[in-house]
Design a protein around this motif. Sequence first.
Motif, PDB file in Angstrom:
ATOM      1  N   GLY A  34      70.336   5.063  34.899  1.00 20.34           N
ATOM      2  CA  GLY A  34      69.633   6.335  34.936  1.00 20.34           C
ATOM      3  C   GLY A  34      69.312   6.834  36.337  1.00 20.34           C
ATOM      4  N   ASP A  35      69.550   6.038  37.351  1.00 23.72           N
ATOM      5  CA  ASP A  35      69.129   6.412  38.699  1.00 23.72           C
ATOM      6  C   ASP A  35      70.133   7.302  39.427  1.00 23.72           C
ATOM      7  N   GLN A  39      67.836  14.893  41.539  1.00 26.43           N
ATOM      8  CA  GLN A  39      66.379  14.971  41.644  1.00 26.43           C
ATOM      9  C   GLN A  39      65.911  16.336  41.158  1.00 26.43           C
ATOM     10  N   LEU A  40      64.849  16.335  40.416  1.00 29.56           N
ATOM     11  CA  LEU A  40      64.298  17.589  39.927  1.00 29.56           C
ATOM     12  C   LEU A  40      63.001  17.897  40.668  1.00 29.56           C
ATOM     13  N   ASP A  41      62.679  19.166  40.718  1.00 30.52           N
ATOM     14  CA  ASP A  41      61.398  19.578  41.268  1.00 30.52           C
ATOM     15  C   ASP A  41      60.294  18.935  40.432  1.00 30.52           C
ATOM     16  N   ARG A  49      63.070  10.690  32.399  1.00 27.88           N
ATOM     17  CA  ARG A  49      63.608  11.354  31.222  1.00 27.88           C
ATOM     18  C   ARG A  49      64.844  12.185  31.556  1.00 27.88           C
ATOM     19  N   PHE A  50      64.805  12.873  32.684  1.00 27.54           N
ATOM     20  CA  PHE A  50      65.871  13.820  32.990  1.00 27.54           C
ATOM     21  C   PHE A  50      66.852  13.319  34.047  1.00 27.54           C
ATOM     22  N   ALA A  51      66.674  12.089  34.498  1.00 26.54           N
ATOM     23  CA  ALA A  51      67.590  11.560  35.508  1.00 26.54           C
ATOM     24  C   ALA A  51      69.000  11.420  34.934  1.00 26.54           C
ATOM     25  N   VAL A  65      67.047  14.159  22.555  1.00 28.71           N
ATOM     26  CA  VAL A  65      68.036  14.714  23.475  1.00 28.71           C
ATOM     27  C   VAL A  65      67.304  15.310  24.679  1.00 28.71           C
ATOM     28  N   ASN A  66      67.633  14.841  25.853  1.00 26.95           N
ATOM     29  CA  ASN A  66      67.062  15.376  27.088  1.00 26.95           C
ATOM     30  C   ASN A  66      68.069  16.331  27.717  1.00 26.95           C
ATOM     31  N   VAL A  67      67.643  17.577  27.930  1.00 29.27           N
ATOM     32  CA  VAL A  67      68.557  18.626  28.397  1.00 29.27           C
ATOM     33  C   VAL A  67      68.015  19.230  29.686  1.00 29.27           C
ATOM     34  N   VAL A  68      68.880  19.411  30.663  1.00 33.22           N
ATOM     35  CA  VAL A  68      68.523  20.142  31.872  1.00 33.22           C
ATOM     36  C   VAL A  68      69.190  21.507  31.805  1.00 33.22           C
ATOM     37  N   ALA A  69      68.377  22.567  31.864  1.00 32.16           N
ATOM     38  CA  ALA A  69      68.893  23.936  31.914  1.00 32.16           C
ATOM     39  C   ALA A  69      68.841  24.380  33.365  1.00 32.16           C
TER      40      ALA A  69
END
Length: 154
Positions: A34-35, A39-41, A49-51, A65-69
């Motif tokens: 997962g690393d 990187q997210l703000d 969760r979002f890595a 389900v983890n989603v990045v928009a």
Amino acid sequence: RLEKIWLAVSLVFIVALVASIVYGVAGMGVGTVGDTGQQLDPNGLDQTRFADPGGHWVDDDHYVVNVVARQFLFQPGTQEPIMVPANTTVTFYVTSPDVVHGFDVVGTHLNAMVIPGQETKLTTEFDEPKSYGIVCHEYCGAGHQSMAGQLIVV
Ligand code: CUA
């Protein structure tokens, strides 16, 4: 004769040692998968969760389900469809690393704003296998009109 016994015992120890090293390395490999994500703000965002966005089972009847928009795609969703099981509780966590987006699964009640640095949580259950479109319904820049994806219930 005694030497043979000692030889056998020491062989067992060596095998056990090698096995524990291999097991340890394999375990570490799983732990670091997962690393590799972006990187997210932050702002209190769950980085783990979002890595590594995507879906996974949390137990026998709950799928997450983890989603990045982001400008201008859903990850997953756009480049590959989001796959979820039917007749199962499904929770979506959606976040944005850039600007406000929308997460609208067309033809369902799943429709929410996605705010930078925050989690949007949506829980539902799909009755049957079906394919849905996903669209961004908040203006998010030049590529907004093309920001879409696919959800497949299997
Ligand atoms: Cu993202 Cu509109």
